[in-house]
Design a protein around this motif. Structure first.
Motif, PDB file in Angstrom:
ATOM      1  N   SER A  55       0.802  -1.225   0.000  1.00 53.40           N
ATOM      2  CA  SER A  55       0.000   0.000   0.000  1.00 53.40           C
ATOM      3  C   SER A  55       0.837   1.279   0.000  1.00 53.40           C
ATOM      4  CB  SER A  55      -0.948  -0.007   1.210  1.00 53.40           C
ATOM      5  OG  SER A  55      -0.206  -0.073   2.404  1.00 53.40           O
ATOM      6  N   TYR A  56       2.114   1.176  -0.386  1.00 55.03           N
ATOM      7  CA  TYR A  56       2.969   2.365  -0.342  1.00 55.03           C
ATOM      8  C   TYR A  56       2.441   3.489  -1.226  1.00 55.03           C
ATOM      9  CZ  TYR A  56       5.003   1.052  -4.842  1.00 55.03           C
ATOM     10  OH  TYR A  56       5.168   0.743  -6.154  1.00 55.03           O
ATOM     11  N   SER A  57       1.905   3.176  -2.404  1.00 56.46           N
ATOM     12  CA  SER A  57       1.426   4.249  -3.281  1.00 56.46           C
ATOM     13  C   SER A  57       0.150   4.880  -2.729  1.00 56.46           C
ATOM     14  CB  SER A  57       1.205   3.734  -4.705  1.00 56.46           C
ATOM     15  OG  SER A  57       0.311   2.637  -4.711  1.00 56.46           O
ATOM     16  N   THR A  58      -0.704   4.077  -2.101  1.00 53.51           N
ATOM     17  CA  THR A  58      -1.909   4.623  -1.472  1.00 53.51           C
ATOM     18  C   THR A  58      -1.529   5.536  -0.317  1.00 53.51           C
ATOM     19  OG1 THR A  58      -3.090   2.609  -2.068  1.00 53.51           O
ATOM     20  CG2 THR A  58      -4.117   4.025  -0.417  1.00 53.51           C
ATOM     21  N   ALA A  59      -0.564   5.115   0.502  1.00 50.45           N
ATOM     22  CA  ALA A  59      -0.108   5.947   1.620  1.00 50.45           C
ATOM     23  C   ALA A  59       0.481   7.256   1.108  1.00 50.45           C
ATOM     24  CB  ALA A  59       0.915   5.187   2.464  1.00 50.45           C
ATOM     25  N   LEU A  60       1.215   7.208   0.009  1.00 48.70           N
ATOM     26  CA  LEU A  60       1.769   8.427  -0.585  1.00 48.70           C
ATOM     27  C   LEU A  60       0.653   9.397  -0.960  1.00 48.70           C
ATOM     28  CD1 LEU A  60       3.853  10.253  -2.040  1.00 48.70           C
ATOM     29  CD2 LEU A  60       3.663   8.713  -3.982  1.00 48.70           C
ATOM     30  N   LEU A  61      -0.382   8.885  -1.631  1.00 51.64           N
ATOM     31  CA  LEU A  61      -1.483   9.750  -2.048  1.00 51.64           C
ATOM     32  C   LEU A  61      -2.291  10.253  -0.851  1.00 51.64           C
ATOM     33  CD1 LEU A  61      -2.600   7.647  -5.125  1.00 51.64           C
ATOM     34  CD2 LEU A  61      -1.371   9.830  -5.164  1.00 51.64           C
ATOM     35  N   GLN A  62      -2.531   9.383   0.113  1.00 51.96           N
ATOM     36  CA  GLN A  62      -3.318   9.753   1.291  1.00 51.96           C
ATOM     37  C   GLN A  62      -2.585  10.748   2.181  1.00 51.96           C
ATOM     38  OE1 GLN A  62      -4.292   6.387   3.783  1.00 51.96           O
ATOM     39  NE2 GLN A  62      -5.253   7.634   5.347  1.00 51.96           N
ATOM     40  N   HIS A  63      -1.357  10.449   2.517  1.00 48.63           N
ATOM     41  CA  HIS A  63      -0.630  11.264   3.490  1.00 48.63           C
ATOM     42  C   HIS A  63       0.275  12.315   2.829  1.00 48.63           C
ATOM     43  CE1 HIS A  63      -2.123   8.643   6.595  1.00 48.63           C
ATOM     44  NE2 HIS A  63      -1.595   7.598   5.987  1.00 48.63           N
ATOM     45  N   GLY A  64       1.121  11.868   1.897  1.00 48.73           N
ATOM     46  CA  GLY A  64       2.071  12.790   1.284  1.00 48.73           C
ATOM     47  C   GLY A  64       1.409  13.881   0.476  1.00 48.73           C
ATOM     48  N   VAL A  65       0.331  13.509  -0.252  1.00 48.65           N
ATOM     49  CA  VAL A  65      -0.372  14.491  -1.087  1.00 48.65           C
ATOM     50  C   VAL A  65      -1.467  15.191  -0.290  1.00 48.65           C
ATOM     51  CG1 VAL A  65      -1.857  14.792  -3.115  1.00 48.65           C
ATOM     52  CG2 VAL A  65       0.131  13.284  -3.246  1.00 48.65           C
ATOM     53  N   ARG A  66      -2.440  14.422   0.191  1.00 44.71           N
ATOM     54  CA  ARG A  66      -3.629  15.036   0.771  1.00 44.71           C
ATOM     55  C   ARG A  66      -3.427  15.558   2.201  1.00 44.71           C
ATOM     56  NH1 ARG A  66      -7.308  11.085   0.139  1.00 44.71           N
ATOM     57  NH2 ARG A  66      -7.194  10.348   2.271  1.00 44.71           N
ATOM     58  N   GLU A  67      -2.905  14.720   3.081  1.00 47.62           N
ATOM     59  CA  GLU A  67      -2.833  15.111   4.493  1.00 47.62           C
ATOM     60  C   GLU A  67      -1.751  16.145   4.776  1.00 47.62           C
ATOM     61  OE1 GLU A  67      -2.139  13.031   8.870  1.00 47.62           O
ATOM     62  OE2 GLU A  67      -2.417  11.760   7.115  1.00 47.62           O
ATOM     63  N   PHE A  68      -0.524  15.908   4.264  1.00 52.01           N
ATOM     64  CA  PHE A  68       0.577  16.801   4.590  1.00 52.01           C
ATOM     65  C   PHE A  68       0.950  17.747   3.455  1.00 52.01           C
ATOM     66  CE2 PHE A  68       1.254  13.234   7.567  1.00 52.01           C
ATOM     67  CZ  PHE A  68       1.161  13.948   8.750  1.00 52.01           C
ATOM     68  N   GLY A  69       0.519  17.469   2.219  1.00 57.75           N
ATOM     69  CA  GLY A  69       0.780  18.370   1.106  1.00 57.75           C
ATOM     70  C   GLY A  69       2.245  18.587   0.790  1.00 57.75           C
ATOM     71  N   VAL A  70       3.084  17.568   1.032  1.00 59.17           N
ATOM     72  CA  VAL A  70       4.517  17.727   0.765  1.00 59.17           C
ATOM     73  C   VAL A  70       4.859  17.451  -0.699  1.00 59.17           C
ATOM     74  CG1 VAL A  70       5.142  17.193   3.155  1.00 59.17           C
ATOM     75  CG2 VAL A  70       5.092  15.346   1.449  1.00 59.17           C
ATOM     76  N   ILE A  71       3.881  16.972  -1.453  1.00 58.54           N
ATOM     77  CA  ILE A  71       4.074  16.676  -2.861  1.00 58.54           C
ATOM     78  C   ILE A  71       2.720  16.839  -3.548  1.00 58.54           C
ATOM     79  CG2 ILE A  71       3.696  14.189  -2.571  1.00 58.54           C
ATOM     80  CD1 ILE A  71       5.963  13.760  -4.615  1.00 58.54           C
ATOM     81  N   GLY A  72       2.720  17.311  -4.783  1.00 55.94           N
ATOM     82  CA  GLY A  72       1.478  17.489  -5.524  1.00 55.94           C
ATOM     83  C   GLY A  72       0.973  16.186  -6.118  1.00 55.94           C
ATOM     84  N   LEU A  73      -0.309  16.143  -6.430  1.00 57.25           N
ATOM     85  CA  LEU A  73      -0.922  14.935  -6.976  1.00 57.25           C
ATOM     86  C   LEU A  73      -0.272  14.513  -8.293  1.00 57.25           C
ATOM     87  CD1 LEU A  73      -3.094  12.738  -6.898  1.00 57.25           C
ATOM     88  CD2 LEU A  73      -4.650  14.359  -8.024  1.00 57.25           C
ATOM     89  N   GLU A  74      -0.100  15.437  -9.213  1.00 53.20           N
ATOM     90  CA  GLU A  74       0.472  15.090 -10.518  1.00 53.20           C
ATOM     91  C   GLU A  74       1.899  14.574 -10.367  1.00 53.20           C
ATOM     92  OE1 GLU A  74      -1.038  17.976  -9.831  1.00 53.20           O
ATOM     93  OE2 GLU A  74      -2.882  17.847 -11.025  1.00 53.20           O
ATOM     94  N   GLU A  75       2.677  15.222  -9.490  1.00 52.03           N
ATOM     95  CA  GLU A  75       4.049  14.772  -9.272  1.00 52.03           C
ATOM     96  C   GLU A  75       4.063  13.377  -8.646  1.00 52.03           C
ATOM     97  OE1 GLU A  75       8.255  16.269  -7.271  1.00 52.03           O
ATOM     98  OE2 GLU A  75       6.398  17.258  -6.683  1.00 52.03           O
ATOM     99  N   ALA A  76       3.177  13.131  -7.703  1.00 55.43           N
ATOM    100  CA  ALA A  76       3.109  11.818  -7.054  1.00 55.43           C
ATOM    101  C   ALA A  76       2.765  10.736  -8.067  1.00 55.43           C
ATOM    102  CB  ALA A  76       2.087  11.837  -5.917  1.00 55.43           C
ATOM    103  N   VAL A  77       1.757  10.989  -8.902  1.00 57.83           N
ATOM    104  CA  VAL A  77       1.374   9.992  -9.916  1.00 57.83           C
ATOM    105  C   VAL A  77       2.533   9.742 -10.872  1.00 57.83           C
ATOM    106  CG1 VAL A  77      -0.162   9.556 -11.875  1.00 57.83           C
ATOM    107  CG2 VAL A  77      -1.102  10.414  -9.706  1.00 57.83           C
ATOM    108  N   HIS A  78       3.225  10.793 -11.286  1.00 54.72           N
ATOM    109  CA  HIS A  78       4.400  10.645 -12.154  1.00 54.72           C
ATOM    110  C   HIS A  78       5.463   9.759 -11.488  1.00 54.72           C
ATOM    111  CE1 HIS A  78       7.824  11.693 -14.685  1.00 54.72           C
ATOM    112  NE2 HIS A  78       8.464  12.089 -13.594  1.00 54.72           N
ATOM    113  N   LEU A  79       5.708   9.996 -10.206  1.00 57.17           N
ATOM    114  CA  LEU A  79       6.757   9.252  -9.499  1.00 57.17           C
ATOM    115  C   LEU A  79       6.418   7.778  -9.282  1.00 57.17           C
ATOM    116  CD1 LEU A  79       7.825  11.926  -6.863  1.00 57.17           C
ATOM    117  CD2 LEU A  79       9.123  11.180  -8.878  1.00 57.17           C
TER     118      LEU A  79
END
Length: 173
Positions: A55-79
């Protein structure tokens, strides 16, 4: 031990999870942006009964993008899509582009989240594996919808990728 014996060894024990805070997610984002880094977590299923790294990619989208905003959605999907596809030399994969293979995951960025992990005993011989939902609405593999409204359709859209036919040798600059 009485419980473990009574349920035929289906009970498992684990250490409590450490919950990453904002500083942890900011440090992760710095690593993800390094061109030498690739986001991923896999042991090819060797520990599918004891590690929930799937679930690493889900955690990235949930926490890194939405909760903490340390990375944008488009950048996360690209990565999590294009960067690994380029590293492994996967031809026509990892990005939406004319002529590319239509592998698409449809999710709501406002609700995607790691759900509680459970053990499913659906492997050969009744063996168990860890499983967790993510809130994925639809999945298309090579243009064939294999998940609709969160449920498997029964269709199989892909094929085994072959070196040389489906790959290129990536430049490792």
């Amino acid at each position: 031990m009485d419980i473990v014996v009574a349920d035929e060894l289906k009970t498992t024990f684990t250490n409590p999870l450490l919950v990453p805070d904002r500083a942890d997610w900011e440090a992760r984002a710095r690593v993800w942006r390094d061109p030498r880094a690739v986001i991923g977590a896999s042991d090819a299923g060797a520990h599918l009964d004891m590690l929930a790294f799937f679930s690493y990619s889900t955690a990235l989208l949930q926490h890194g993008v939405r909760e903490f905003g340390v990375i944008g959605l488009e950048e996360a999907v690209h990565l999590i899509t294009d960067v690994p596809a380029r590293l492994y030399g996967l031809r026509d994969r990892g990005r939406l582009a004319p002529g590319a293979i239509a592998d698409i995951v449809v999710f709501d960025d406002a609700t995607i989240a790691r759900q509680p992990v459970e053990t499913r005993f659906d492997l050969p011989g009744g063996a168990g594996r860890l499983y967790g939902e993510a809130g994925i609405g639809h999945v298309l593999v090579a243009g064939t919808e294999i998940v609709r409204d969160g449920a498997y359709t029964g269709d199989l859209g892909g094929r085994v990728l072959r070196s040389g036919r489906d790959t290129v040798t990536p430049a490792l600059d």
